[in-house]
Motif scaffolding. Structure first.
Motif: not given
Length: 559
Positions: A347-356
């Motif tokens: 849970v992030e603020d915001p999601v900066e990088y998408v991790l597969n």
């Protein structure tokens, strides 16, 4: 005017533009290449690259398809909902506006007359014949935005709706070709210079453009203040923000193709005394090396971190100020342990990088989706590993402790100056000392320092005063390096690396925590047990010629 939408191929439209001298052959080839790479619609690519303004695109599409074009200054008026049975969600998703509906036909405005999918889907869903018109993207977006504002006003009487004339003026400013090219050039330059942020600030007399490169801001250009509204409006259009709202901060995202790569930008606007300030955070996923070696971890640090994240439960914390690379370190740790047999939630603020392979959730406080609420729900998702972007309050800290006690590995960050200070910060939040000693495995403290350019760095011998200041043996032969500056770097520096301290929860540290010792006492105990402080790690990097003593002093606040 045709009652059905003509849907020609992208290639035929490119040929049309070339034949009318609206697009050079080289530009057409560039568009074709980027279309294949990004799988984006042709019209969107043309706008993103600034090859056509919104008004020029609408005009050329009108000529090409034979559809009527909505006037450049005409406000789009939506049909009454009672007369139209088309879901609002569909219209918003495909950026369409239903202008009129009667017993004979429905008139719909679009900005991309090449979008075959939307045309076929609407024809299938609608019982009436469709009359298509072409508008600019800004006209479409503003019509949809005004519709939402009216809905809010109906639900809450007294809510303000901006005047149509002002909206039209801002739309025109945002769609001018010179403004489109200026914004695209600034973005291109920032990515090329490997900036992390673009700052657009309006002063009393000018629009200032600043880039943050390797952690430091510097002004790169400035423009007439009259351009400020145009540039800000253009960025708002790209980010899907309300261009008429200038009194409140707004947040959005942009995805742009730069140098053949898709790059995300997080956009934040804020009202200031002389106009709006805009900051674009550059999130170049391809330029981030989620690897411990690339991040500056030596064997000593990798051993500590790998030992902690290999455990089935407990807490690992990374501390430091904003912009010190904490989240990137956590991403690298997640990548290290991300295997098919583990369920990982963040849970992030915001999601900066998408991790597969990892389930990532951005918080949305406005609807109650906070760190604490998300983390609480995660416990019902049968996870093995969880990452919380930041522990900001007692509630989040308590749920994190509960998660660790019930057999989960939890990674998070804290805003403290040192690793030892994280313990006292959690105690100050009201967390019981025995819970901390039972769950905490490792605390990292880190900073980012600029790396010396290896092409132009200049060797020198440190003075006696510098040796004393950095606790270096006066008789030890020593060569340090200082920045010079060359075409390959930014004033003698190029890139950044980390300086890190690792504080494991040993028996001696647990004793100090249970005794409610302060951060200094905890740190001194850790040093006695062999902990290398950030400052000491920084000096090792100075000896190795990777950075300068001044950089280490700057980021560790020791002067």
């Amino acid at each position: 005017m045709s009652t059905s939408r003509n849907t020609p191929s992208s290639e035929r439209f490119l040929v049309h533009l070339s034949a009318r001298n609206r697009l050079a052959d080289a530009s057409a080839e560039r568009v074709r290449r980027l279309q294949l790479e990004t799988v984006d619609r042709l019209a969107a690519v043309l706008l993103k690259l600034g090859l056509l303004s919104e008004m020029d695109l609408a005009s050329e599409l009108g000529t090409f398809t034979g559809l009527q074009q909505v006037g450049a200054t005409e406000s789009l008026r939506r049909a009454e909902k009672d007369n139209l049975d088309i879901p609002d969600s569909f219209l918003r998703a495909h950026e369409l506006v239903a202008l009129n509906a009667d017993e004979k036909a429905v008139t719909v405005a679009c900005w991309d007359a090449l979008d075959e999918y939307a045309a076929k889907a609407l024809a299938f869903a609608c019982d009436w014949p469709i009359i298509w018109k072409i508008a600019t993207r800004s006209q479409i977006q503003q019509a949809l935005a005004v519709t939402e504002q009216v809905a809010v006003a109906d639900a809450a009487p007294g809510a303000a709706v901006f005047e149509d004339e002002e909206i039209d003026r801002l739309k025109d400013l945002a769609s001018e070709a010179p403004v489109i090219r200026l914004v695209q050039r600034v973005i291109d330059d920032a990515v090329r210079q490997k900036a992390s942020d673009i700052h657009l600030e309006t002063s009393e007399s000018a629009l200032h453009v600043r880039f943050r490169v390797d952690g430091l801001l510097r002004e790169v250009e400035y423009h007439s203040k009259e351009l400020a509204s145009s540039v800000v409006s253009r960025i708002k259009v790209m980010a899907g923000l309300n261009i008429a709202e200038r009194r409140l901060p707004q947040d959005g995202r942009i995805r742009v193709t730069v140098q053949g790569k898709e790059i995300d930008f997080r956009v934040a606007t804020s009202p200031t005394l002389h106009g709006e300030s805009v900051v674009l955070r550059i999130l170049d996923r391809q330029d981030v090396a989620l690897d411990f070696d690339a991040l500056g971890f030596d064997a000593h640090l990798k051993s500590h971190l790998r030992s902690a994240i290999s455990r089935p439960h407990g807490i690992v914390l990374v501390t430091g100020p904003t912009g010190s690379g904490k989240t990137t370190t956590l991403y690298a740790a997640l990548k290290e342990i991300n295997t098919p047999d583990k369920k990982i939630l963040t849970v992030e603020d915001p999601v900066e990088y998408v991790l597969n392979g990892i389930n990532q959730v951005p918080i949305k406080p406005q609807i109650g989706l906070t760190f604490a609420n998300s983390l609480r729900s995660f416990l019902r998702q049968d996870p093995d590993v969880m990452m919380v972007g930041e522990i900001r309050d007692r509630e989040t800290a308590e749920i994190a402790i509960q998660a660790a006690l019930t057999g989960h590995l939890l990674l998070s960050t804290l805003h403290t100056n040192t690793a030892a200070a994280a313990v006292t910060r959690l105690l100050d939040m009201g967390i019981d000392d025995y819970l901390l000693t039972s769950t905490l495995h490792l605390i990292l403290g880190q900073r980012l320092v600029r790396k010396l350019c290896q092409h132009c760095r200049e060797p020198y011998e440190p003075t006696e005063d510098a040796r004393r200041r950095f606790n270096v043996d006066e008789n030890r032969p020593l060569t340090w390096y200082r920045p010079v500056g060359c075409p390959a770097c930014q004033g003698g520096y190029k890139g950044r690396t980390t300086i890190i301290e690792a504080l494991p929860m040993t028996d001696a540290i647990r004793t100090k925590v249970l005794a409610r010792s302060d951060a200094h006492q905890i740190e001194q105990t850790a040093i006695a047990e062999g902990m290398r402080t950030m400052f000491a790690h920084g000096i090792e990097r100075v000896h190795a010629g990777l950075t300068t003593a001044e950089e280490v002093l700057r980021v560790t606040n020791l002067s």
